[in-house]
Motif scaffolding. Structure first.
Motif, PDB file in Angstrom:
ATOM      1  N   ALA A   1       0.399 -13.341   9.555  1.00  0.00           N
ATOM      2  CA  ALA A   1       0.283 -13.611   8.115  1.00  0.00           C
ATOM      3  C   ALA A   1      -0.650 -12.588   7.455  1.00  0.00           C
ATOM      4  N   VAL A   2      -1.796 -12.358   8.087  1.00  0.00           N
ATOM      5  CA  VAL A   2      -2.811 -11.444   7.544  1.00  0.00           C
ATOM      6  C   VAL A   2      -2.273 -10.008   7.489  1.00  0.00           C
ATOM      7  N   TYR A   3      -1.613  -9.544   8.553  1.00  0.00           N
ATOM      8  CA  TYR A   3      -1.095  -8.166   8.594  1.00  0.00           C
ATOM      9  C   TYR A   3       0.058  -7.979   7.599  1.00  0.00           C
ATOM     10  N   HIS A   4       0.963  -8.958   7.563  1.00  0.00           N
ATOM     11  CA  HIS A   4       2.096  -8.795   6.642  1.00  0.00           C
ATOM     12  C   HIS A   4       1.646  -8.938   5.182  1.00  0.00           C
ATOM     13  N   ALA A   5       0.638  -9.751   4.948  1.00  0.00           N
ATOM     14  CA  ALA A   5       0.069  -9.811   3.591  1.00  0.00           C
ATOM     15  C   ALA A   5      -0.578  -8.466   3.247  1.00  0.00           C
ATOM     16  N   ALA A   6      -1.323  -7.894   4.197  1.00  0.00           N
ATOM     17  CA  ALA A   6      -1.984  -6.595   3.941  1.00  0.00           C
ATOM     18  C   ALA A   6      -0.950  -5.506   3.641  1.00  0.00           C
TER      19      ALA A   6
ATOM     20  N   VAL B   1       3.190 -16.387   2.389  1.00  0.00           N
ATOM     21  CA  VAL B   1       2.305 -15.773   3.391  1.00  0.00           C
ATOM     22  C   VAL B   1       2.432 -16.514   4.728  1.00  0.00           C
ATOM     23  N   VAL B   2       2.454 -17.842   4.683  1.00  0.00           N
ATOM     24  CA  VAL B   2       2.588 -18.625   5.924  1.00  0.00           C
ATOM     25  C   VAL B   2       3.973 -18.386   6.541  1.00  0.00           C
ATOM     26  N   GLN B   3       4.969 -18.304   5.677  1.00  0.00           N
ATOM     27  CA  GLN B   3       6.332 -18.068   6.169  1.00  0.00           C
ATOM     28  C   GLN B   3       6.439 -16.695   6.847  1.00  0.00           C
TER      29      GLN B   3
ATOM     30  N   ILE C   1      -8.597  -1.039   1.939  1.00  0.00           N
ATOM     31  CA  ILE C   1      -8.840  -2.070   2.946  1.00  0.00           C
ATOM     32  C   ILE C   1      -8.396  -3.407   2.347  1.00  0.00           C
ATOM     33  N   VAL C   2      -7.391  -4.015   2.939  1.00  0.00           N
ATOM     34  CA  VAL C   2      -6.925  -5.330   2.497  1.00  0.00           C
ATOM     35  C   VAL C   2      -6.971  -6.267   3.700  1.00  0.00           C
ATOM     36  N   ASN C   3      -7.606  -7.405   3.545  1.00  0.00           N
ATOM     37  CA  ASN C   3      -7.733  -8.392   4.630  1.00  0.00           C
ATOM     38  C   ASN C   3      -8.431  -7.805   5.857  1.00  0.00           C
ATOM     39  N   GLY C   4      -9.330  -6.857   5.609  1.00  0.00           N
ATOM     40  CA  GLY C   4     -10.064  -6.241   6.714  1.00  0.00           C
ATOM     41  C   GLY C   4      -9.261  -5.192   7.455  1.00  0.00           C
ATOM     42  N   LEU C   5      -8.108  -4.853   6.938  1.00  0.00           N
ATOM     43  CA  LEU C   5      -7.228  -3.893   7.616  1.00  0.00           C
ATOM     44  C   LEU C   5      -7.055  -2.635   6.781  1.00  0.00           C
ATOM     45  N   ASP C   6      -7.004  -1.507   7.440  1.00  0.00           N
ATOM     46  CA  ASP C   6      -6.783  -0.226   6.773  1.00  0.00           C
ATOM     47  C   ASP C   6      -5.286  -0.112   6.466  1.00  0.00           C
ATOM     48  N   VAL C   7      -4.948  -0.326   5.216  1.00  0.00           N
ATOM     49  CA  VAL C   7      -3.530  -0.395   4.835  1.00  0.00           C
ATOM     50  C   VAL C   7      -2.829   0.945   5.032  1.00  0.00           C
ATOM     51  N   ARG C   8      -3.590   2.035   4.851  1.00  0.00           N
ATOM     52  CA  ARG C   8      -2.950   3.346   5.051  1.00  0.00           C
ATOM     53  C   ARG C   8      -2.536   3.507   6.518  1.00  0.00           C
ATOM     54  N   LYS C   9      -3.458   3.154   7.413  1.00  0.00           N
ATOM     55  CA  LYS C   9      -3.139   3.241   8.852  1.00  0.00           C
ATOM     56  C   LYS C   9      -1.995   2.308   9.217  1.00  0.00           C
ATOM     57  N   LEU C  10      -2.003   1.112   8.627  1.00  0.00           N
ATOM     58  CA  LEU C  10      -0.936   0.141   8.911  1.00  0.00           C
ATOM     59  C   LEU C  10       0.420   0.723   8.506  1.00  0.00           C
TER      60      LEU C  10
ATOM     61  N   ARG D   1       1.747  -5.826   2.225  1.00  0.00           N
ATOM     62  CA  ARG D   1       2.225  -6.047   0.848  1.00  0.00           C
ATOM     63  C   ARG D   1       1.069  -6.010  -0.163  1.00  0.00           C
ATOM     64  N   GLU D   2      -0.126  -5.623   0.337  1.00  0.00           N
ATOM     65  CA  GLU D   2      -1.353  -5.542  -0.478  1.00  0.00           C
ATOM     66  C   GLU D   2      -1.677  -6.863  -1.172  1.00  0.00           C
ATOM     67  N   ILE D   3      -1.491  -7.955  -0.425  1.00  0.00           N
ATOM     68  CA  ILE D   3      -1.863  -9.299  -0.903  1.00  0.00           C
ATOM     69  C   ILE D   3      -3.186  -9.674  -0.238  1.00  0.00           C
ATOM     70  N   PRO D   4      -4.312  -9.701  -0.984  1.00  0.00           N
ATOM     71  CA  PRO D   4      -5.581 -10.075  -0.360  1.00  0.00           C
ATOM     72  C   PRO D   4      -5.707 -11.586  -0.199  1.00  0.00           C
ATOM     73  N   LEU D   5      -6.204 -12.002   0.960  1.00  0.00           N
ATOM     74  CA  LEU D   5      -6.407 -13.427   1.262  1.00  0.00           C
ATOM     75  C   LEU D   5      -7.899 -13.696   1.392  1.00  0.00           C
ATOM     76  N   ASP D   6      -8.329 -14.877   0.989  1.00  0.00           N
ATOM     77  CA  ASP D   6      -9.725 -15.261   1.194  1.00  0.00           C
ATOM     78  C   ASP D   6      -9.921 -15.944   2.535  1.00  0.00           C
ATOM     79  N   SER D   7      -9.019 -16.842   2.893  1.00  0.00           N
ATOM     80  CA  SER D   7      -9.166 -17.554   4.160  1.00  0.00           C
ATOM     81  C   SER D   7      -7.805 -18.006   4.664  1.00  0.00           C
ATOM     82  N   VAL D   8      -7.724 -18.153   5.968  1.00  0.00           N
ATOM     83  CA  VAL D   8      -6.553 -18.752   6.621  1.00  0.00           C
ATOM     84  C   VAL D   8      -7.094 -19.715   7.665  1.00  0.00           C
ATOM     85  N   GLU D   9      -6.730 -20.966   7.542  1.00  0.00           N
ATOM     86  CA  GLU D   9      -7.164 -21.970   8.511  1.00  0.00           C
ATOM     87  C   GLU D   9      -5.953 -22.775   8.954  1.00  0.00           C
TER      88      GLU D   9
END
Lengths: 189, 189
Positions: free
Chosen positions: A104-109, A163-165, A9-18, A111-119
């Motif tokens: 940003a959150v899905y594409h980071a997930a 990540v923003v890009q 689970i990365v960024n609240g998303l199931d990376v295997r399913k993704l 790539r298995e890049i965990p994020l703490d916050s996005v504002e």
């Protein structure tokens, strides 16, 4: 939810399913065909309400979403209505922010890049001379949208920019607003 | 609200105030400068929330709108999230429908054309190959948006078509989506 929990689970998303989703659509492109639908009804003055209708995608119908969500729009008193909801151009900013964040959150997930916050904070400049038909050279919509995004996590400044890009590059709404989308309008009798 | 009440209320709008607004901005164009703002925060997975911030326009600040409205966005389970709200591309359809309806209603009011109802159904076609980066030639956003609009009232078919055409012509969101808007993105450190 925002933290990695150990497994996949990365960024609240199931990376295997993704990744399975990406593979399935890569193999059978028709699974990528989605349709989203809403119905809107005027409620008087500047007030109106949309209802999300059933969507479809991945070869399935999502009938259970039919009528699940409603969103209103209104205008503030300065624009002659009762300010019961955000107005249409504020909803556009919401759609844009939500979409860039989600991309940003899905594409980071992926790539298995965990994020703490996005504002993000968004501002659109609108010259009412366009809407009112006072000057045909003034754009009817925003002349410009400014978006400030802050990503936190155990990332370098360069990774944060990346990540923003990714969010902007892949966001459907960012692409729709910054490019042009064909709209067909039919007036029903 | 949707009916004429005798005096100068058409489509729930004060036509005198509407005409005064048009005249005031026609005379002093800087009164037409509006700014709309939202802030968005990721809440985990596909879920995020926008808050409407203070707006400004007609030489005034509307501080009382700061924090007045929140809108969430999420993704359905097929797109790996919890379906707690409409998704960003459904919010875009809402913004578009709301804006075309509002523009139609306001421009009809300015021409003193009373309407009984305005309803629309919108559908957007999205090929997920774009968002997932599987095919760079596939648009990330909707390939096409279809909008069916029904206007009722004591109007000829031609007048109904004219009202919808005014809605599209003057709607800020219709113009933004069907044309291109510059977006500046800054990544905060």
């Amino acid at each position: 939810m925002k933290e990695q929990t150990g497994k996949r689970i990365v960024n609240g998303l199931d990376v295997r399913k993704l990744k399975e989703t990406i593979q399935a659509i890569g193999k059978t492109s028709s699974l990528g065909d989605f349709r989203f639908r809403i119905a809107n009804e005027w409620q008087g003055g500047g007030l109106n309400q949309s209802t999300v209708k059933a969507s479809s995608g991945a070869g399935q119908q999502f009938q259970e979403r039919d009528g699940k969500f409603t969103m209103q729009a209104d205008e503030p008193p300065i624009l002659l209505s009762g300010d019961k909801a955000a107005n249409p151009v504020e909803h556009l900013l919401h759609a844009l922010a939500a979409c860039v964040t989600t991309a940003a959150v899905y594409h980071a997930a992926a790539r298995e890049i965990p994020l703490d916050s996005v504002e993000s904070v968004l501002e659109g400049e609108l010259d009412l001379q366009g809407f009112l038909g006072l000057d045909p050279n003034v754009p009817k919509g925003y002349k410009h949208i400014r978006m400030n995004v802050r990503v936190t996590g155990d990332l370098s400044e360069e990774q944060k920019r990346k990540v923003v890009q990714l969010g902007c590059e892949f966001s459907p709404v960012y692409n729709m607003v910054s490019k042009a989308v064909p709209i067909t309008v039919e007036v029903l009798g």
